[in-house]
Structures are given as C-alpha cells and as structure tokens.
Design a protein around this motif. Structure first.
Motif, mmCIF file in Angstrom:
data_model
loop_
_atom_site.group_PDB
_atom_site.id
_atom_site.type_symbol
_atom_site.label_atom_id
_atom_site.label_comp_id
_atom_site.label_asym_id
_atom_site.label_seq_id
_atom_site.Cartn_x
_atom_site.Cartn_y
_atom_site.Cartn_z
ATOM 1 N N ASP A 11 -5.040 6.285 -2.752
ATOM 2 C CA ASP A 11 -4.073 5.201 -2.802
ATOM 3 C C ASP A 11 -3.273 5.321 -1.509
ATOM 4 O O ASP A 11 -2.714 6.375 -1.236
ATOM 5 C CB ASP A 11 -3.158 5.373 -4.021
ATOM 6 C CG ASP A 11 -2.187 4.226 -4.198
ATOM 7 O OD1 ASP A 11 -1.584 3.799 -3.184
ATOM 8 O OD2 ASP A 11 -2.001 3.781 -5.335
ATOM 9 N N PRO A 12 -3.226 4.273 -0.677
ATOM 10 C CA PRO A 12 -2.546 4.396 0.613
ATOM 11 C C PRO A 12 -1.049 4.674 0.517
ATOM 12 O O PRO A 12 -0.443 5.155 1.462
ATOM 13 C CB PRO A 12 -2.808 3.060 1.305
ATOM 14 C CG PRO A 12 -3.339 2.145 0.274
ATOM 15 C CD PRO A 12 -3.821 2.964 -0.876
ATOM 16 N N GLU A 13 -0.444 4.399 -0.640
ATOM 17 C CA GLU A 13 0.988 4.627 -0.788
ATOM 18 C C GLU A 13 1.313 6.011 -1.354
ATOM 19 O O GLU A 13 2.455 6.435 -1.331
ATOM 20 C CB GLU A 13 1.597 3.550 -1.693
ATOM 21 C CG GLU A 13 1.478 2.159 -1.105
ATOM 22 C CD GLU A 13 2.053 1.095 -2.014
ATOM 23 O OE1 GLU A 13 2.053 1.288 -3.250
ATOM 24 O OE2 GLU A 13 2.490 0.073 -1.490
ATOM 25 N N ILE A 14 0.299 6.692 -1.892
ATOM 26 C CA ILE A 14 0.501 7.995 -2.522
ATOM 27 C C ILE A 14 -0.558 8.943 -1.955
ATOM 28 O O ILE A 14 -1.742 8.637 -2.026
ATOM 29 C CB ILE A 14 0.350 7.892 -4.063
ATOM 30 C CG1 ILE A 14 1.276 6.810 -4.619
ATOM 31 C CG2 ILE A 14 0.612 9.239 -4.725
ATOM 32 C CD1 ILE A 14 1.047 6.487 -6.075
ATOM 33 N N PRO A 15 -0.166 10.085 -1.408
ATOM 34 C CA PRO A 15 -1.141 10.968 -0.739
ATOM 35 C C PRO A 15 -1.980 11.819 -1.697
ATOM 36 O O PRO A 15 -2.125 13.011 -1.524
ATOM 37 C CB PRO A 15 -0.237 11.844 0.134
ATOM 38 C CG PRO A 15 1.043 11.933 -0.636
ATOM 39 C CD PRO A 15 1.197 10.595 -1.295
ATOM 40 N N VAL A 16 -2.514 11.177 -2.741
ATOM 41 C CA VAL A 16 -3.350 11.857 -3.717
ATOM 42 C C VAL A 16 -4.538 10.945 -4.008
ATOM 43 O O VAL A 16 -4.393 9.723 -4.035
ATOM 44 C CB VAL A 16 -2.556 12.137 -5.022
ATOM 45 C CG1 VAL A 16 -3.443 12.748 -6.087
ATOM 46 C CG2 VAL A 16 -1.366 13.049 -4.752
ATOM 47 N N ASN A 17 -5.717 11.554 -4.240
ATOM 48 C CA ASN A 17 -6.903 10.736 -4.510
ATOM 49 C C ASN A 17 -6.777 10.030 -5.866
ATOM 50 O O ASN A 17 -6.037 10.467 -6.746
ATOM 51 C CB ASN A 17 -8.175 11.586 -4.433
ATOM 52 C CG ASN A 17 -8.300 12.569 -5.566
ATOM 53 O OD1 ASN A 17 -8.583 12.182 -6.705
ATOM 54 N ND2 ASN A 17 -8.090 13.848 -5.282
ATOM 55 N N ILE A 72 -14.494 2.019 -14.893
ATOM 56 C CA ILE A 72 -13.314 1.264 -15.313
ATOM 57 C C ILE A 72 -12.123 1.984 -14.712
ATOM 58 O O ILE A 72 -11.963 3.195 -14.895
ATOM 59 C CB ILE A 72 -13.188 1.200 -16.848
ATOM 60 C CG1 ILE A 72 -14.422 0.519 -17.457
ATOM 61 C CG2 ILE A 72 -11.911 0.445 -17.241
ATOM 62 C CD1 ILE A 72 -14.451 0.549 -18.973
ATOM 63 N N MET A 73 -11.338 1.249 -13.956
ATOM 64 C CA MET A 73 -10.189 1.849 -13.284
ATOM 65 C C MET A 73 -8.976 0.952 -13.405
ATOM 66 O O MET A 73 -9.082 -0.201 -13.811
ATOM 67 C CB MET A 73 -10.501 2.098 -11.801
ATOM 68 C CG MET A 73 -10.612 0.835 -10.967
ATOM 69 S SD MET A 73 -10.719 1.132 -9.186
ATOM 70 C CE MET A 73 -9.112 1.837 -8.840
ATOM 71 N N THR A 74 -7.849 1.501 -13.044
ATOM 72 C CA THR A 74 -6.608 0.743 -12.998
ATOM 73 C C THR A 74 -5.922 1.040 -11.683
ATOM 74 O O THR A 74 -6.461 1.767 -10.842
ATOM 75 C CB THR A 74 -5.708 1.099 -14.204
ATOM 76 O OG1 THR A 74 -4.684 0.109 -14.310
ATOM 77 C CG2 THR A 74 -5.108 2.483 -14.072
ATOM 78 N N LEU A 75 -4.764 0.495 -11.510
ATOM 79 C CA LEU A 75 -3.927 0.775 -10.342
ATOM 80 C C LEU A 75 -2.563 1.209 -10.846
ATOM 81 O O LEU A 75 -2.238 1.046 -12.020
ATOM 82 C CB LEU A 75 -3.815 -0.471 -9.455
ATOM 83 C CG LEU A 75 -5.134 -1.001 -8.902
ATOM 84 C CD1 LEU A 75 -4.929 -2.332 -8.209
ATOM 85 C CD2 LEU A 75 -5.772 0.002 -7.961
ATOM 86 N N THR A 76 -1.761 1.768 -9.966
ATOM 87 C CA THR A 76 -0.445 2.251 -10.392
ATOM 88 C C THR A 76 0.449 1.117 -10.865
ATOM 89 O O THR A 76 1.320 1.332 -11.696
ATOM 90 C CB THR A 76 0.249 3.035 -9.266
ATOM 91 O OG1 THR A 76 0.307 2.218 -8.097
ATOM 92 C CG2 THR A 76 -0.492 4.326 -8.964
ATOM 93 N N ALA A 77 0.231 -0.095 -10.350
ATOM 94 C CA ALA A 77 1.026 -1.258 -10.757
ATOM 95 C C ALA A 77 0.233 -2.532 -10.480
ATOM 96 O O ALA A 77 -0.531 -2.586 -9.516
ATOM 97 C CB ALA A 77 2.344 -1.296 -9.987
ATOM 98 N N PRO A 78 0.403 -3.570 -11.317
ATOM 99 C CA PRO A 78 -0.320 -4.827 -11.086
ATOM 100 C C PRO A 78 -0.054 -5.438 -9.715
ATOM 101 O O PRO A 78 -0.909 -6.088 -9.151
ATOM 102 C CB PRO A 78 0.187 -5.746 -12.200
ATOM 103 C CG PRO A 78 0.632 -4.817 -13.269
ATOM 104 C CD PRO A 78 1.171 -3.607 -12.555
ATOM 105 N N GLY A 79 1.118 -5.207 -9.148
ATOM 106 C CA GLY A 79 1.455 -5.768 -7.847
ATOM 107 C C GLY A 79 1.013 -4.905 -6.680
ATOM 108 O O GLY A 79 1.427 -5.141 -5.547
ATOM 109 N N CYS A 80 0.165 -3.930 -6.928
ATOM 110 C CA CYS A 80 -0.305 -3.021 -5.880
ATOM 111 C C CYS A 80 -0.892 -3.827 -4.720
ATOM 112 O O CYS A 80 -1.737 -4.694 -4.925
ATOM 113 C CB CYS A 80 -1.362 -2.091 -6.460
ATOM 114 S SG CYS A 80 -2.052 -0.930 -5.274
ATOM 115 N N PRO A 81 -0.439 -3.558 -3.476
ATOM 116 C CA PRO A 81 -0.902 -4.354 -2.342
ATOM 117 C C PRO A 81 -2.396 -4.239 -2.043
ATOM 118 O O PRO A 81 -2.954 -5.100 -1.395
ATOM 119 C CB PRO A 81 -0.082 -3.832 -1.162
ATOM 120 C CG PRO A 81 0.724 -2.697 -1.645
ATOM 121 C CD PRO A 81 0.583 -2.582 -3.117
ATOM 122 N N VAL A 82 -3.062 -3.187 -2.550
ATOM 123 C CA VAL A 82 -4.496 -3.027 -2.289
ATOM 124 C C VAL A 82 -5.345 -3.346 -3.527
ATOM 125 O O VAL A 82 -6.503 -2.956 -3.603
ATOM 126 C CB VAL A 82 -4.824 -1.616 -1.751
ATOM 127 C CG1 VAL A 82 -4.218 -1.406 -0.386
ATOM 128 C CG2 VAL A 82 -4.403 -0.544 -2.729
#
Length: 119
Positions: free
Chosen positions: A35-41, A62-72
């Motif tokens: 995640d480009p905003e968090i230095p962890v895979n 099946i994956m998710t993101l840290t938040a729906p508004g994630c820029p990537v």
C-alpha cells in the motif's frame, strides 16, 4: 452479502486453499505488493481475505483496501495480478475487491503491527 445477512457461524469470507502446492508461492508474491500510504505489504496488512486455487491452477483472490476512498483502489488489484501471474504454475489470476467485512487494524499480522509501531 452484508454482515446482517450472514447465517450465524458462517465465515465472513471463503477459506483459502492453504493445502495447495502453489499457496506459499502466491502468498510470497502478495507480499511484494505494498500500500503506497503504509510501508507494509498488503498480505501482512490483512487486505488479502482469500486465495483460492483450483485444480487448473487458476487463482481467485478476494481482497479489500484500508478504506473505500483509497486513492489506489482502481490500481491495486492490477498490481496484485501482476505480482501473482509470474509465479511458476499459475494459469490465470482474478482479483475481486470487496468491502465486506470492512478492513480493520485487528486484521494486520503481528509483523505489520510491529513495523507500524503498534506493538
């Protein structure tokens, strides 16, 4: 399916194919995507919910993101496909993005918590 539609005791997500011969190699490939905003895979962040591998070595993630508004949000599934496709034996990769269950910090591995200073 939302959390309120679930049958009690039913898993939130599908189980992964942990016994498949390719599973460990695919997990290692997932660990190359950050995640480009968090230095962890993304695997140790807990963003990968399911890695399902069928008998033809086709991989469904099946994956998710840290938040729906994630820029990537539009790019990260493609990054994951690009990381997994070169794994020897993999025939095809599909990535599905889900928001159920929502990601939470409790989904991170101990390694991720340590890296981010939460332990």
């Amino acid at each position: 399916m939302t959390a309120s539609d679930r049958i009690e005791g039913e898993p939130l997500i599908k189980p992964s194919s942990v016994e498949h011969a390719l599973y460990d190699s695919i997990v290692e490939a997932c660990r190359t995507v950050f995640d480009p905003e968090i230095p962890v895979n993304i695997f140790d962040l807990g963003l990968i919910y399911t890695i399902e591998i069928n008998d033809q070595n086709e991989v469904d993630v099946i994956m998710t993101l840290t938040a729906p508004g994630c820029p990537v949000a539009g790019e990260m599934p493609g990054w994951l496909i690009e990381a997994i496709e070169p794994v020897a034996g993999v025939k095809q990769v599909n990535v599905e993005l889900t928001w159920e269950p929502p990601w939470g910090m409790e989904m991170m591995s101990d390694e991720a918590r340590l890296e981010l200073g939460f332990m």
